[in-house]
Design a protein around this motif. Structure first.
Motif, short mmCIF file in Angstrom:
data_model
loop_
_atom_site.label_atom_id
_atom_site.label_comp_id
_atom_site.label_asym_id
_atom_site.label_seq_id
_atom_site.Cartn_x
_atom_site.Cartn_y
_atom_site.Cartn_z
N UNK A 1 0.81 -1.21 0.00
CA UNK A 1 0.00 0.00 0.00
C UNK A 1 0.86 1.27 0.00
N UNK A 2 1.90 1.40 0.86
CA UNK A 2 2.73 2.62 0.79
C UNK A 2 3.37 2.83 -0.56
N UNK A 3 3.82 1.74 -1.20
CA UNK A 3 4.42 1.88 -2.53
C UNK A 3 3.40 2.34 -3.55
N UNK A 4 2.18 1.80 -3.48
CA UNK A 4 1.13 2.20 -4.42
C UNK A 4 0.77 3.67 -4.24
N UNK A 5 0.69 4.13 -2.99
CA UNK A 5 0.38 5.54 -2.75
C UNK A 5 1.51 6.44 -3.24
N UNK A 6 2.75 5.99 -3.08
CA UNK A 6 3.87 6.79 -3.60
C UNK A 6 3.84 6.86 -5.12
N UNK A 7 3.50 5.77 -5.77
CA UNK A 7 3.41 5.78 -7.23
C UNK A 7 2.27 6.67 -7.70
N UNK A 146 9.12 4.63 -12.19
CA UNK A 146 7.90 4.56 -11.37
C UNK A 146 7.36 3.13 -11.34
N UNK A 147 7.44 2.43 -12.47
CA UNK A 147 6.96 1.04 -12.51
C UNK A 147 7.91 0.08 -11.81
N UNK A 148 9.15 0.49 -11.60
CA UNK A 148 10.12 -0.39 -10.93
C UNK A 148 10.16 -0.17 -9.42
N UNK A 149 9.36 0.77 -8.91
CA UNK A 149 9.36 1.02 -7.47
C UNK A 149 8.83 -0.16 -6.67
N UNK A 150 7.85 -0.89 -7.22
CA UNK A 150 7.28 -2.01 -6.47
C UNK A 150 8.30 -3.11 -6.24
N UNK A 151 9.14 -3.39 -7.26
CA UNK A 151 10.16 -4.41 -7.09
C UNK A 151 11.22 -3.97 -6.07
N UNK A 153 10.74 -1.86 -3.62
CA UNK A 153 10.08 -1.87 -2.32
C UNK A 153 10.00 -3.29 -1.76
N UNK A 154 9.68 -4.25 -2.60
CA UNK A 154 9.59 -5.65 -2.16
C UNK A 154 10.96 -6.18 -1.74
N UNK A 160 14.65 -6.36 5.21
CA UNK A 160 14.37 -5.85 6.55
C UNK A 160 13.69 -6.91 7.41
N UNK A 161 12.70 -7.60 6.84
CA UNK A 161 11.92 -8.56 7.62
C UNK A 161 12.37 -10.01 7.41
N UNK A 162 13.51 -10.21 6.75
CA UNK A 162 14.10 -11.54 6.56
C UNK A 162 13.10 -12.49 5.88
N UNK A 163 12.52 -12.01 4.80
CA UNK A 163 11.57 -12.82 4.04
C UNK A 163 12.32 -13.59 2.95
N UNK A 164 11.85 -14.78 2.69
CA UNK A 164 12.42 -15.60 1.63
C UNK A 164 11.48 -15.57 0.44
N UNK A 165 12.02 -15.17 -0.69
CA UNK A 165 11.19 -14.97 -1.88
C UNK A 165 11.74 -15.80 -3.03
#
Length: 454
Positions: A1-7, A146-151, A153-154, A160-165
């Motif tokens: 959501x924060x990334x979408x609002x920034x875009x 602008x379209x690359x911000x979501x990647x 951000x992810x 930061x949260x030690x997620x495995x993707x």
């Protein structure tokens, strides 16, 4: 959501920062005779090619998620895999239910598509507003971030949260004998996972066609991924992309004819919706405008820029002038009538580029009798057919073993002891040979990535 609002905030600031009263410079004569216009058209085409994969992926995923059978066929992560424990409480069941997961997934996909589409639409105005070749190329590259911000951000959240993707996440289907009966209907166990089992049965019956069974031997619904839904999914996505590209072609031609930037019409439409100045002529138009007005106010309330202040700073144009009306269906027809050869030729080229290859690949096996080695989806489909054949063979062998055991029991009951012993030894030898032949086929299932308990 924060990334979408920034875009959204970045796109809205870019739109209102345009010189909206600026006319498009097309030279002294015909627009297509101007070298700069030809360069701008080329950069617009390249920009859409760059973002083609992102738009197509978003559309295809929305079609995939909107299929009701997807949530029954595809193996989903369990609550234990998410939380590390399995607490059987109402809140967890509701939080991980399909009624909660589906809206979240669809909203995220629609947000991704909306940002990509808005960037592509505004890039046309950004490129047309440039005054020389260097500015045209730099503007085309600058808006891509602008379209690359979501990647980005992810990736930041993963660190930061030690997620495995895992980017390459294959779709894993449940066992077919758990979901489907031999006649192509859903099993009782599969219907237990539906909130409305009767509605699910109606969907399956309504999308199962006898003609496909006679021609292609497809006994199940076309919404199943084990039949032809994967081809339908990519076909609908490509047709959607064809309509999007055709719309942008007409927008470009209309902008060159009227010398008005497309973003000027978009900003005026936003201003009219913001001020509630649009007069509907029918009930459907009134309903659509009301919904759009509420959505526009919602978007203006969550973005980081004051929409009211930005609209008050607009100078040089009168949004009530019909010159700045958005391009509707009637205007599209007029543009197509004005440029019949150009529009028809471009639409034909896009049809051959988007739709024709998919049709030929889909019919490849039907005409030539061999499997088309195209992508992983076709490989998975071929493996699934092999697995189904092995499962059917296993069932047949099991029935033969049961028949032999029943025959053995009858002989033991009715024959004398000596003959029964000899017959029993012979039958046990045959049953052992059948079991060995059945076990010899099991490694083939493991090589296909199927566990024994499936």
């Amino acid at each position: 959501v924060p990334c979408f609002l920034a875009q959204l905030s970045a796109m809205f600031a870019l739109r209102t920062d345009f010189e909206l009263d600026q006319d498009i410079d097309v030279g002294d004569g015909h627009p297509w005779r101007c070298p700069l216009i030809r360069l701008k058209s080329l950069m617009i085409i390249l920009f859409y090619i760059i973002h083609f994969k992102m738009l197509l992926s978003a559309v295809r995923q929305m079609i995939f998620m909107s299929n009701p059978l997807t949530w029954a066929e595809v193996k989903q992560p369990t609550r234990r895999s998410w939380l590390g424990r399995h607490d059987d409480n109402t809140l967890q069941r509701f939080a991980f239910s399909n009624l909660v997961m589906l809206p979240c997934v669809m909203v995220s996909l629609m947000a991704k598509f909306a940002v990509g589409y808005m960037v592509c639409v505004d890039s046309v105005s950004l490129i047309l507003a440039s005054s020389h070749a260097q500015e045209t190329i730099f503007n085309c590259l600058a808006i891509t971030f602008i379209t690359e911000l979501d990647q980005c951000w992810w990736e930041c959240l993963c660190v930061v949260f030690h997620l495995r993707y895992t980017s390459d996440c294959p779709i894993e289907l449940l066992a077919q004998d758990v979901l489907w009966n031999d006649d192509g209907s859903l099993t009782d166990k599969a219907l237990e996972h539906w909130a409305f089992p009767g509605f699910a049965a109606i969907i399956v019956r309504g999308t199962t066609f006898k003609c496909l069974e006679r021609i292609f031997n497809i006994k199940r619904t076309i919404l199943s991924r084990t039949t032809i839904f994967k081809k339908i999914e990519i076909g609908l996505a490509l047709i959607t992309m064809w309509f999007i590209f055709k719309r942008q072609l007409l927008v470009l031609l209309y902008a060159l004819d009227t010398r008005v930037l497309p973003v000027t019409r978009d900003v005026c439409l936003q201003y009219r919706l913001h001020s509630n100045l649009v007069d509907p002529h029918t009930f459907l138009e009134w309903l659509f405008l009301k919904c759009t007005h509420r959505l526009e106010l919602l978007m203006e309330g969550v973005i980081l820029i004051s929409a009211r202040q930005e609209f008050e700073n607009i100078r040089g144009i009168d949004c009530s002038d019909h010159k700045y009306d958005s391009m509707g269906l009637q205007t599209e027809a007029e543009v197509q009538t004005r440029y019949p050869k150009l529009v028809g030729g471009c639409c034909l080229i896009m049809m051959m580029f988007f739709v024709l290859p998919h049709i030929l690949i889909s019919l490849h096996k039907f005409f030539f009798g061999i499997a088309a080695d195209v992508d992983d989806a076709d490989v998975d489909e071929e493996q699934q057919r092999t697995i189904d054949q092995l499962e059917q063979t296993s069932k047949d062998k099991g029935k033969q073993i049961m028949a032999l055991e029943q025959k053995l029991s009858k002989l033991l009951d009715g024959a004398n002891a000596g003959e029964a012993v000899g017959t029993r030894t012979s039958l046990e030898r045959c049953a052992g040979q059948l079991r060995m032949a059945l076990e010899a086929r099991m490694p083939r299932r493991s090589r296909l990535g199927i566990r024994g308990d499936d």
